[in-house]
Write a protein that holds these residues in place. Structure first.
Motif, short mmCIF file in Angstrom:
data_model
loop_
_atom_site.label_atom_id
_atom_site.label_comp_id
_atom_site.label_asym_id
_atom_site.label_seq_id
_atom_site.Cartn_x
_atom_site.Cartn_y
_atom_site.Cartn_z
N THR A 43 -12.02 -31.15 32.61
CA THR A 43 -11.71 -30.57 31.31
C THR A 43 -12.08 -29.09 31.31
O THR A 43 -12.85 -28.63 32.16
N GLU A 44 -11.57 -28.38 30.33
CA GLU A 44 -11.86 -26.95 30.24
C GLU A 44 -13.37 -26.70 30.09
O GLU A 44 -13.96 -25.85 30.76
N LEU A 45 -13.98 -27.50 29.21
CA LEU A 45 -15.43 -27.37 29.03
C LEU A 45 -16.17 -27.73 30.32
O LEU A 45 -17.16 -27.10 30.69
N GLY A 46 -15.65 -28.73 31.01
CA GLY A 46 -16.27 -29.17 32.26
C GLY A 46 -16.26 -28.08 33.32
O GLY A 46 -17.26 -27.87 34.02
N LEU A 47 -15.15 -27.41 33.44
CA LEU A 47 -15.04 -26.33 34.44
C LEU A 47 -16.01 -25.20 34.13
O LEU A 47 -16.65 -24.64 35.03
N LYS A 48 -16.14 -24.91 32.85
CA LYS A 48 -17.08 -23.84 32.46
C LYS A 48 -18.52 -24.27 32.74
O LYS A 48 -19.32 -23.48 33.25
N ALA A 49 -18.82 -25.52 32.40
CA ALA A 49 -20.18 -26.03 32.61
C ALA A 49 -20.55 -26.02 34.09
O ALA A 49 -21.68 -25.69 34.47
N LYS A 50 -19.59 -26.37 34.92
CA LYS A 50 -19.83 -26.48 36.36
C LYS A 50 -20.39 -25.19 36.95
O LYS A 50 -21.31 -25.22 37.78
N ALA A 51 -19.82 -24.09 36.54
CA ALA A 51 -20.24 -22.80 37.10
C ALA A 51 -21.73 -22.54 36.83
O ALA A 51 -22.44 -22.02 37.69
N PHE A 52 -22.20 -22.97 35.66
CA PHE A 52 -23.61 -22.76 35.33
C PHE A 52 -24.51 -23.73 36.08
O PHE A 52 -25.56 -23.34 36.59
N PRO A 60 -24.52 -22.92 28.50
CA PRO A 60 -24.62 -22.35 27.15
C PRO A 60 -24.26 -23.35 26.05
O PRO A 60 -23.43 -24.24 26.26
N ASP A 61 -24.86 -23.15 24.90
CA ASP A 61 -24.69 -24.08 23.78
C ASP A 61 -23.24 -24.23 23.32
O ASP A 61 -22.83 -25.30 22.87
N ASP A 62 -22.46 -23.13 23.40
CA ASP A 62 -21.09 -23.24 22.91
C ASP A 62 -20.22 -24.11 23.82
O ASP A 62 -19.09 -24.44 23.46
N ILE A 63 -20.74 -24.48 24.98
CA ILE A 63 -20.05 -25.44 25.85
C ILE A 63 -20.67 -26.83 25.67
O ILE A 63 -19.97 -27.83 25.54
N THR A 64 -21.99 -26.87 25.65
CA THR A 64 -22.69 -28.15 25.62
C THR A 64 -22.53 -28.90 24.31
O THR A 64 -22.27 -30.11 24.30
N PRO A 66 -20.29 -28.95 21.77
CA PRO A 66 -19.04 -29.68 21.50
C PRO A 66 -18.90 -30.94 22.37
O PRO A 66 -18.39 -31.96 21.90
N MET A 67 -19.37 -30.87 23.63
CA MET A 67 -19.30 -32.05 24.50
C MET A 67 -20.16 -33.18 23.94
O MET A 67 -19.74 -34.33 23.86
N VAL A 68 -21.39 -32.84 23.54
CA VAL A 68 -22.32 -33.85 23.06
C VAL A 68 -21.80 -34.49 21.76
O VAL A 68 -21.77 -35.71 21.63
N LEU A 69 -21.36 -33.66 20.83
CA LEU A 69 -20.90 -34.17 19.54
C LEU A 69 -19.69 -35.08 19.71
O LEU A 69 -19.57 -36.12 19.05
N ASP A 70 -18.82 -34.69 20.62
CA ASP A 70 -17.63 -35.49 20.91
C ASP A 70 -18.04 -36.89 21.37
O ASP A 70 -17.49 -37.90 20.91
N VAL A 71 -19.03 -36.95 22.26
CA VAL A 71 -19.45 -38.25 22.79
C VAL A 71 -20.18 -39.07 21.73
O VAL A 71 -19.98 -40.28 21.64
N LEU A 72 -20.99 -38.42 20.91
CA LEU A 72 -21.68 -39.17 19.83
C LEU A 72 -20.65 -39.80 18.89
O LEU A 72 -20.80 -40.95 18.47
N LYS A 73 -19.62 -39.04 18.57
CA LYS A 73 -18.60 -39.55 17.64
C LYS A 73 -17.85 -40.74 18.22
O LYS A 73 -17.41 -41.61 17.48
N LYS A 74 -17.70 -40.77 19.56
CA LYS A 74 -16.96 -41.86 20.20
C LYS A 74 -17.87 -43.01 20.60
O LYS A 74 -17.44 -43.93 21.28
N SER A 75 -19.14 -42.95 20.21
CA SER A 75 -20.09 -43.97 20.69
C SER A 75 -19.97 -45.26 19.90
O SER A 75 -19.24 -45.36 18.91
N SER A 76 -20.69 -46.27 20.36
CA SER A 76 -20.72 -47.59 19.75
C SER A 76 -21.05 -47.50 18.26
O SER A 76 -21.82 -46.65 17.83
N SER A 77 -20.48 -48.43 17.47
CA SER A 77 -20.78 -48.43 16.03
C SER A 77 -22.23 -48.82 15.79
O SER A 77 -22.77 -48.61 14.71
N LYS A 78 -22.88 -49.39 16.81
CA LYS A 78 -24.29 -49.77 16.66
C LYS A 78 -25.22 -48.56 16.81
O LYS A 78 -26.40 -48.66 16.49
N GLY A 79 -24.68 -47.47 17.35
CA GLY A 79 -25.48 -46.25 17.44
C GLY A 79 -25.62 -45.72 18.85
O GLY A 79 -24.93 -46.17 19.77
#
Ligand SMILES: [Zn+2]
Length: 223
Positions: A43-52, A60-64, A66-79
């Motif tokens: 992914t675009e974010l992945g390629l940017k993260a890789k370099a660091f 950097p936070d502006d990469i990390t 959005p990735m984290v929030l995306d995964v939290l939103k797609k997580s199990s309904s149990k939490g």
């Protein structure tokens, strides 16, 4: 059930996190896995993260974030159990704001406390069994010391991971973790100070115990 877990490399945080995940049947979201997934997926974010990551630097936070929030939103309904994030006070604040905005509440924040020198000795003392990577061997932990230079469980040959002997890299990670001004401990304390008012429980664990001792204390403090 939404949980954050803090602990330095070498504190057994991953192991305790797995127990919490099983207890509540929630998703164990480990920040390293988020990065690997995005990098593996190209992914675009992945390629940017890789370099660091390749430079051994914090992504950097502006990469990390959005990735984290995306995964939290797609997580199990149990939490979820978020492990390895936030790493700085800035990330702690941004995550808090995002959770508030989404109406997501925190239930527990767990901190495994371990003196820096002990954490380092435990990382550098890890030994991997040639027959089974799950056989515990660590020259820095008396309870699971190898049998001479062989596996304490099966007598197999032992080796050390190159990363575990990279003192400079360990110091670099610990410099970030143990920074109480704006690093990871500052992030943990940010949540500790919010706990009473916001209605979640902040659990402090003594990381110098054995895995089972820490587990028992943790389980006794969780509802
Ligand atoms: Zn073995």
């Amino acid at each position: 059930m939404n949980i954050l877990i803090f602990g330095p490399n070498g504190s057994g945080k991953g192991t305790q996190g797995s127990l919490v995940k099983k207890k509540y049947d929630i998703d164990h979201i480990e920040s390293g896995a988020i990065f690997r997934k995005h990098i593996g997926g190209g992914t675009e974010l992945g390629l940017k993260a890789k370099a660091f990551i390749e430079k051994g630097e914090l992504v950097p936070d502006d990469i990390t974030i959005p990735m984290v929030l995306d995964v939290l939103k797609k997580s199990s309904s149990k939490g979820w159990l978020l492990d390895g994030f936030p790493r700085s006070i800035a990330q702690a604040e941004k995550l808090w704001d995002a959770l508030q905005k989404d109406g997501e509440k925190l239930d527990y924040v767990i901190e495994i406390k371990l003196p820096r020198e002990i954490a380092k000795a435990r990382i550098m003392g890890r030994r991997l069994c040639a027959n089974d990577p799950n056989h515990p061997n660590n020259v820095g932990i008396p309870a699971i010391a190898p049998n001479g230079d062989k596996c304490r469980v099966c007598g197999g040959d032992l080796s050390a991971r190159k990363d575990d002997l990279d003192e400079e890299a360990i110091n670099k990670r610990h410099n970030i973790y143990y920074n109480t001004e704006d690093g990871t401990l500052a992030a943990a304390y940010f949540y500790r100070d919010k706990a009473a008012e916001a209605g979640f429980k902040y659990i402090e664990l003594d990381g110098e115990g054995t895995i089972d001792e820490i587990k028992d204390t943790l389980i006794s403090q969780l509802a």
